[in-house]
Design an enzyme around this catalytic site. Structure first.
Site, PDB file in Angstrom:
ATOM      1  N   CYS A  99      41.832  42.200  51.021  1.00 37.33           N
ATOM      2  CA  CYS A  99      42.850  41.045  51.846  1.00 37.33           C
ATOM      3  C   CYS A  99      41.912  39.917  52.588  1.00 37.33           C
ATOM      4  O   CYS A  99      40.908  40.122  52.813  1.00 37.33           O
ATOM      5  CB  CYS A  99      43.589  41.769  52.997  1.00 37.33           C
ATOM      6  SG  CYS A  99      44.448  43.127  52.362  1.00 37.33           S
ATOM      7  N   ARG A 121      38.431  37.576  46.700  1.00 40.69           N
ATOM      8  CA  ARG A 121      38.279  39.005  47.244  1.00 40.69           C
ATOM      9  C   ARG A 121      39.282  39.820  46.478  1.00 40.69           C
ATOM     10  O   ARG A 121      39.212  41.058  46.777  1.00 40.69           O
ATOM     11  CB  ARG A 121      38.619  38.791  48.716  1.00 40.69           C
ATOM     12  CG  ARG A 121      37.598  37.975  49.443  1.00 40.69           C
ATOM     13  CD  ARG A 121      38.405  37.740  50.778  1.00 40.69           C
ATOM     14  NE  ARG A 121      38.214  38.797  51.757  1.00 40.69           N
ATOM     15  CZ  ARG A 121      37.402  39.050  52.751  1.00 40.69           C
ATOM     16  NH1 ARG A 121      36.308  38.168  52.643  1.00 40.69           N
ATOM     17  NH2 ARG A 121      37.416  40.054  53.470  1.00 40.69           N
ATOM     18  N   TRP A 150      45.883  42.681  49.520  1.00 41.16           N
ATOM     19  CA  TRP A 150      45.545  43.686  48.398  1.00 41.16           C
ATOM     20  C   TRP A 150      46.103  45.005  48.676  1.00 41.16           C
ATOM     21  O   TRP A 150      45.810  45.635  49.657  1.00 41.16           O
ATOM     22  CB  TRP A 150      43.957  43.687  48.062  1.00 41.16           C
ATOM     23  CG  TRP A 150      43.654  44.355  46.973  1.00 41.16           C
ATOM     24  CD1 TRP A 150      43.362  43.694  45.590  1.00 41.16           C
ATOM     25  CD2 TRP A 150      43.112  45.552  46.749  1.00 41.16           C
ATOM     26  NE1 TRP A 150      42.926  44.607  44.913  1.00 41.16           N
ATOM     27  CE2 TRP A 150      42.519  45.869  45.360  1.00 41.16           C
ATOM     28  CE3 TRP A 150      42.861  46.798  47.674  1.00 41.16           C
ATOM     29  CZ2 TRP A 150      42.014  47.322  44.930  1.00 41.16           C
ATOM     30  CZ3 TRP A 150      42.477  48.009  47.040  1.00 41.16           C
ATOM     31  CH2 TRP A 150      41.974  47.914  45.867  1.00 41.16           C
ATOM     32  N   ASN A 187      43.979  42.717  57.949  1.00 35.76           N
ATOM     33  CA  ASN A 187      43.105  43.225  57.052  1.00 35.76           C
ATOM     34  C   ASN A 187      42.550  44.654  57.660  1.00 35.76           C
ATOM     35  O   ASN A 187      42.347  44.948  58.641  1.00 35.76           O
ATOM     36  CB  ASN A 187      41.614  42.594  56.778  1.00 35.76           C
ATOM     37  CG  ASN A 187      41.963  41.171  56.015  1.00 35.76           C
ATOM     38  OD1 ASN A 187      43.003  40.869  55.793  1.00 35.76           O
ATOM     39  ND2 ASN A 187      40.807  40.483  55.781  1.00 35.76           N
ATOM     40  N   GLY A 188      42.445  45.624  56.585  1.00 35.35           N
ATOM     41  CA  GLY A 188      42.017  46.835  57.022  1.00 35.35           C
ATOM     42  C   GLY A 188      42.829  47.807  56.996  1.00 35.35           C
ATOM     43  O   GLY A 188      44.016  47.795  56.247  1.00 35.35           O
ATOM     44  N   GLU A 209      24.064  49.274  34.662  1.00 40.69           N
ATOM     45  CA  GLU A 209      24.701  48.057  35.113  1.00 40.69           C
ATOM     46  C   GLU A 209      25.371  47.245  34.004  1.00 40.69           C
ATOM     47  O   GLU A 209      26.504  46.789  33.977  1.00 40.69           O
ATOM     48  CB  GLU A 209      23.562  47.340  35.732  1.00 40.69           C
ATOM     49  CG  GLU A 209      24.016  45.794  36.340  1.00 40.69           C
ATOM     50  CD  GLU A 209      25.093  46.019  37.439  1.00 40.69           C
ATOM     51  OE1 GLU A 209      25.497  47.006  37.882  1.00 40.69           O
ATOM     52  OE2 GLU A 209      25.676  44.863  37.659  1.00 40.69           O
ATOM     53  N   LYS A 247      29.191  46.106  33.755  1.00 38.38           N
ATOM     54  CA  LYS A 247      29.556  44.598  33.608  1.00 38.38           C
ATOM     55  C   LYS A 247      30.809  44.648  32.460  1.00 38.38           C
ATOM     56  O   LYS A 247      31.840  44.167  32.646  1.00 38.38           O
ATOM     57  CB  LYS A 247      28.505  43.804  33.240  1.00 38.38           C
ATOM     58  CG  LYS A 247      27.486  43.511  34.193  1.00 38.38           C
ATOM     59  CD  LYS A 247      27.735  43.004  35.531  1.00 38.38           C
ATOM     60  CE  LYS A 247      28.260  43.953  36.521  1.00 38.38           C
ATOM     61  NZ  LYS A 247      28.354  43.688  37.836  1.00 38.38           N
ATOM     62  N   GLU A 263      34.064  46.451  33.234  1.00 37.47           N
ATOM     63  CA  GLU A 263      35.077  45.888  34.387  1.00 37.47           C
ATOM     64  C   GLU A 263      35.646  44.527  34.180  1.00 37.47           C
ATOM     65  O   GLU A 263      36.690  44.429  34.563  1.00 37.47           O
ATOM     66  CB  GLU A 263      34.177  45.893  35.648  1.00 37.47           C
ATOM     67  CG  GLU A 263      33.164  44.531  35.885  1.00 37.47           C
ATOM     68  CD  GLU A 263      32.575  44.596  37.350  1.00 37.47           C
ATOM     69  OE1 GLU A 263      31.369  44.766  37.538  1.00 37.47           O
ATOM     70  OE2 GLU A 263      33.362  44.473  38.463  1.00 37.47           O
ATOM     71  N   HIS A 300      22.689  65.875  23.854  1.00 35.69           N
ATOM     72  CA  HIS A 300      23.405  67.196  24.628  1.00 35.69           C
ATOM     73  C   HIS A 300      24.918  67.179  24.569  1.00 35.69           C
ATOM     74  O   HIS A 300      25.498  67.856  25.657  1.00 35.69           O
ATOM     75  CB  HIS A 300      22.695  67.319  25.853  1.00 35.69           C
ATOM     76  CG  HIS A 300      21.053  67.397  25.662  1.00 35.69           C
ATOM     77  ND1 HIS A 300      20.561  68.815  25.413  1.00 35.69           N
ATOM     78  CD2 HIS A 300      20.168  66.506  25.641  1.00 35.69           C
ATOM     79  CE1 HIS A 300      19.422  68.481  25.175  1.00 35.69           C
ATOM     80  NE2 HIS A 300      18.957  67.089  25.576  1.00 35.69           N
ATOM     81  N   LYS A 356      36.772  42.056  45.509  1.00 33.96           N
ATOM     82  CA  LYS A 356      35.370  41.677  45.558  1.00 33.96           C
ATOM     83  C   LYS A 356      34.724  42.429  46.689  1.00 33.96           C
ATOM     84  O   LYS A 356      33.537  42.983  46.824  1.00 33.96           O
ATOM     85  CB  LYS A 356      35.220  39.999  45.933  1.00 33.96           C
ATOM     86  CG  LYS A 356      33.961  39.511  46.235  1.00 33.96           C
ATOM     87  CD  LYS A 356      33.198  39.628  44.650  1.00 33.96           C
ATOM     88  CE  LYS A 356      31.788  39.292  44.762  1.00 33.96           C
ATOM     89  NZ  LYS A 356      31.050  39.655  43.816  1.00 33.96           N
TER      90      LYS A 356
HETATM   91  C1  F6R Z   1      30.341  45.292  40.268  1.00 35.88           C
HETATM   92  C2  F6R Z   1      30.451  45.026  41.643  1.00 35.88           C
HETATM   93  C3  F6R Z   1      30.617  46.253  42.431  1.00 35.88           C
HETATM   94  C4  F6R Z   1      29.916  45.995  43.882  1.00 35.88           C
HETATM   95  C5  F6R Z   1      30.537  47.000  44.783  1.00 35.88           C
HETATM   96  C6  F6R Z   1      29.669  46.894  46.053  1.00 35.88           C
HETATM   97  O1  F6R Z   1      30.248  44.234  39.516  1.00 35.88           O
HETATM   98  O2  F6R Z   1      30.533  43.931  42.163  1.00 35.88           O
HETATM   99  O3  F6R Z   1      30.427  47.397  41.880  1.00 35.88           O
HETATM  100  O4  F6R Z   1      28.803  46.152  43.682  1.00 35.88           O
HETATM  101  O5  F6R Z   1      31.670  47.169  45.078  1.00 35.88           O
HETATM  102  O6  F6R Z   1      30.017  45.939  46.749  1.00 35.88           O
HETATM  103  P1  F6R Z   1      28.713  45.411  47.844  1.00 35.88           P
HETATM  104  O7  F6R Z   1      27.577  45.302  47.162  1.00 35.88           O
HETATM  105  O8  F6R Z   1      29.747  44.157  48.526  1.00 35.88           O
HETATM  106  O9  F6R Z   1      28.744  46.623  48.888  1.00 35.88           O
END
Ligand code: F6R
Length: 607
Positions: free
Chosen positions: A2, A27, A76, A100-101, A480, A484, A487, A503, A602
C-alpha cells in the site's frame, strides 16, 4: 504494498494526490482513493483497479474538486478482497484514514466497537482504526490518536483527517514507513520520498511514537501525549529523473541499464588505498576476525545475493556462512549468538520478515549489518551497522540493479573477510578489488547489443516450463535468473544445481523443454557440460551462457549467450545481466506487464 500520500497547501489537491499515488504504483496495489476537505465535509472518491481505470475516471466524471487538503492511498488487499468499499480512505464522515500495515487485534477491536453501537461496511482491519478514532474523539485529535493507538496491536502508518479540523492532516506510524515532506508553501505525507520528489526533496522521517500535524501554516511534531518536538530535516539525494523512465519502454529496462553506474556507486566509496573499507559503519578487520559465523538473511532476490556471498566468502575466506530466508529464520530459533554477524539484505529496507529477522538477531546479541538501498528505512535504522547500496530508486517490482549491487557488495565483503582472516595477502586483496572496480565497464559491454537476448527470448515464449542449471557460483546465479523469468513472464521455471538433476528432476525433461545453463567457472566447466549432454540427449533445447571466447559444439547447445572476457570469479556479475535481459524480453514478447507483474508488490511490508 500500500501507498500513502497527503497534501496541504494552496493549490487544488486532487490532481496532486493522484499524481503522487501514480508514483507509488510500483509498490503494487489493487485499488486507490482520495479523501479531501470540500465544503466543510470530507469528500471521498475511491475505486477498485488501476488508478487510470478506476479512481481517475471517477474523478473526471464527478464535480471538480476545489479542495486544498487531502489524503490518498493505493491499497494492496490483505483483509478483504479488492473492491470499492474495501479501498481507502476509510471513515464515517467525521474521521477518515489511510492505512498501511496490518492491525493484528482487529477482531477484538471490532467486537468492542460493535458493542458500542458501531456498524461496519468493509472487511478491512483498517475500518476498526477509523471507528476507534471516532469513538475516542471528543474534540481533541491528539487525545483520540493517543487513546486509539493504545488499543491497537500491529504495524501501521496512518494519515488521518477529522472533519472538525479542516485542512489539517495528522500522521503517525509504527513499523510501516512514512515521511513528511516540506515544500515551499505546501506540506506532504508519503510512504516514500519518490511520491513527492517532483515537489520537494526536503523531508522528515516520522519515528514511532511521533505525531505530525500538517496544516496551511506548516508542519508541527508532537510526541504521543501532544508535547512539541523538534525534528531534523533530511534532503533526498535522489532527483526526480531517477524515478522516471527516461525514454526506456519499462523501468525494468532502464534499471538494467543503470547497473554499471549502480555497481560503481556501491563499490567505489568502499575502497580506500585499493582495499575494501567499511569504516563508515564501524565494521573493522578486527571485528570481522572475531565473528564465529556469518549469517546472511533476506527474502527473494536479496536472499539470492546472499547465496552468491556464501560461495564467495566460504571459498576465499574459509569462514562458515549460513544463508537463510528471513521468513524461515525468524520462526526457527536460529543458533545465532553474540559471537556472530548477521548480514541483513534488503532493497526496500521495509520487508516485514527481514525486519523481524533483524530484530531477532539483535535480541540474540549478534552484531547486525544492514545492506539496504533505501536511506533511513526501518531496517537501516534498526541495525547496528548500515551499508547503503546506492543504486538509486528501483521502481520496477522485479529487482535488477538492486540485486546487482547487493552481489557487488558481497564480492567486496568477501575480499574484506578473506583479508581480515589472512587467507589472502594485501597484494591479492588489491588485485581482486581492482578487478571488481573494472566490472561496470564489462557490464556495459553486455548491454551494448540486445539482439541476442531478444532472439533467445523468442525461443522461450511458448514454453510451459523451463530449468536453469549451473554449478558453484553459477548455481547461485541461476536461482536469480529463474526467479526473474517466472516472476515477469509467468512461465514456470526452477533453478537446479546441475549435478543434482540426476536425482529426480531430469525426469521432467522432454522434447523441446528449454534448459538455460550458466557455465562460467572453468574448473567446473567440463562437469557442467556433461550435465548439458544429459539433458540435450533427452530432447532439451539448451541455451548456454558462457564466455564468448569458448567454443560450444552445435550438438551440445542450441544457442549461446556470450560474455565478455573477465576472471572466472567475476563472470556471475555479467551472466546475471544476460539472465535479466532474457527474462525481460521473454515477458515483453509474451505481452506481460513487465514493471508490475500480477499479484506482486514492490515492498512486502506484511508477512
Ligand atoms: C524479486 C524481488 C523480490 C525482493 C524481495 C525482498 O525480483 O524483487 O524477491 O527481492 O521481496 O525485497 P527487499 O529487498 O526490499 O527486502
Amino acid at each position: 504494498m500500500c501507498g500513502i500520500v497527503g497534501y496541504v497547501g494552496r493549490e487544488a489537491c486532487a490532481d496532486i494526490l493522484v499524481d503522487a499515488l501514480r508514483k507509488l504504483e510500483y509498490r503494487g496495489y489493487d485499488s486507490a482513493g482520495i479523501a479531501v476537505f470540500e465544503d466543510d465535509k470530507i469528500k471521498t472518491v475511491k475505486a477498485k483497479g488501476k488508478i487510470d481505470e478506476g479512481l481517475a475516471v471517477k474523478l473526471d466524471e464527478g464535480d471538480t474538486l476545489q479542495a486544498t487538503c487531502g489524503i490518498g492511498h493505493t491499497r494492496w488487499a490483505t483483509h478483504g478482497e479488492p473492491s470499492d468499499v474495501n479501498s481507502h480512505p476509510i471513515g464515517n464522515g467525521r474521521v477518515s484514514i489511510v492505512h498501511n500495515g496490518i492491525i493484528e487485534n482487529y477482531r477484538e477491536l471490532k467486537s468492542f466497537l460493535i458493542s458500542k453501537g458501531y456498524g461496519f461496511e468493509s472487511e478491512t482491519d483498517t475500518e476498526t482504526v477509523a471507528k476507534l478514532l471516532d469513538y475516542y474523539y471528543e474534540g481533541d485529535p491528539i487525545e483520540a490518536i493517543e487513546k486509539a493507538l493504545g488499543d491497537i496491536e500491529g504495524a501501521y502508518a496512518l494519515g488521518i483527517v477529522f472533519r472538525e479540523h479542516k485542512n489539517k492532516i495528522f500522521a503517525v506510524r509504527k513499523d510501516s514507513p512514512l515521511i513528511v515532506g516540506k515544500g515551499e508553501a505546501a506540506s506532504y505525507i508519503a510512504s516514500d520520498v519518490t511520491a513527492i520528489l517532483e515537489h520537494t526533496r526536503d523531508y522528515y522521517f516520522l519515528e514511532r511514537g511521533e505525531i505530525a500535524i500538517l496544516s496551511e501554516k506548516g508542519i508541527r511534531f508532537t510526541d504521543i501525549h501532544g508535547l512539541e518536538i523538534e525534528k531534523e530535516l533530511q534532503t533526498a539525494t535522489w532527483d526526480v529523473t531517477a524515478a522516471q523512465k527516461g525514454g526506456y519502454e519499462h523501468f525494468m529496462l532502464k534499471e538494467i541499464h543503470e547497473q554499471p553506474e549502480a555497481v560503481r556507486n556501491t563499490v567505489s566509496p568502499r575502497v580506500k588505498d585499493g582495499l575494501p573499507n567499511f569504516e563508515e559503519c564501524g565494521l573493522t578487520a578486527e571485528k570481522i576476525r572475531n565473528y564465529r559465523n556469518i549469517y546472511i538473511v533476506g527474502c527473494g532476490s536479496a536472499m539470492h545475493s546472499g547465496m552468491v556471498g556464501k560461495y564467495l566468502i566460504e571459498d576465499l575466506a574459509q569462514t562458515p556462512v549460513i544463508v537463510d530466508i528471513a521468513s524461515e529464520f525468524r520462526y526457527r530459533n536460529p543458533l545465532v549468538t553474540e559471537n556472530d554477524l548477521v548480514v541483513i539484505i534488503s532493497q526496500s529496507g521495509e520487508t516485514a520478515d527481514t525486519l523481524e529477522a533483524l530484530k531477532l538477531s539483535r535480541k540474540k546479541g549478534a552484531d547486525t549489518l544492514a545492506v539496504v538501498n533505501v536511506v533511513g528505512s526501518s531496517i537501516a535504522r534498526e541495525a547496528d551497522m548500515v551499508i547503503y547500496t546506492n543504486a538509486g530508486p528501483e521502481i520496477s517490482v522485479c529487482s535488477t540493479k538492486a540485486y546487482a549491487v547487493q552481489v557487488a557488495f558481497m564480492y567486496l565483503f568477501a575480499f574484506a573477510v578473506a583479508y581480515a582472516h589472512g587467507k589472502i595477502d594485501e597484494a591479492e586483496c588489491k588485485r581482486l578489488t581492482a578487478g571488481l572496480l573494472a566490472i561496470p565497464e564489462k557490464i556495459q559491454l553486455c548491454l551494448d547489443d540486445m539482439s541476442n537476448y531478444q532472439y533467445v527470448a523468442s525461443k522461450l515464449i511458448n514454453a510451459d516450463s523451463l530449468l536453469y542449471i549451473g554449478r558453484g557460483l553459477d548455481n547461485a546465479l541461476s536461482m536469480e535468473g529463474s526467479l526473474k523469468l517466472k516472476e515477469i513472464s509467468y512461465i514456470h521455471s526452477e533453478a537446479y544445481a546441475a549435478g543434482e538433476l540426476k536425482h529426480g528432476t531430469i525426469s521432467l525433461i522432454d522434447d523441446g523443454m528449454p534448459v538455460i545453463v550458466a557455465a562460467t567457472q572453468s574448473k567446473l566447466f567440463d562437469k557442467t557440460i556433461s550435465n548439458v549432454r544429459e539433458v540435450k540427449s533427452r530432447g532439451a533445447k539448451v541455451v548456454i551462457i558462457c564466455r564468448e571466447s569458448v567454443n560450444i559444439d552445435k550438438d551440445c547447445a542450441d544457442y549461446k549467450v556470450g560474455l565478455p572476457d573477465a576472471e572466472d570469479l567475476f563472470l556471475p556479475l555479467l551472466s546475471v545481466v544476460t539472465m535479466q535481459l532474457i527474462a525481460y524480453y521473454t515477458a515483453v514478447q509474451r505481452g506481460c506487464d513487465v514493471d508490475k507483474p500480477r499479484n506482486l508488490a514492490k515492498s512486502v511490508t506484511v508477512e
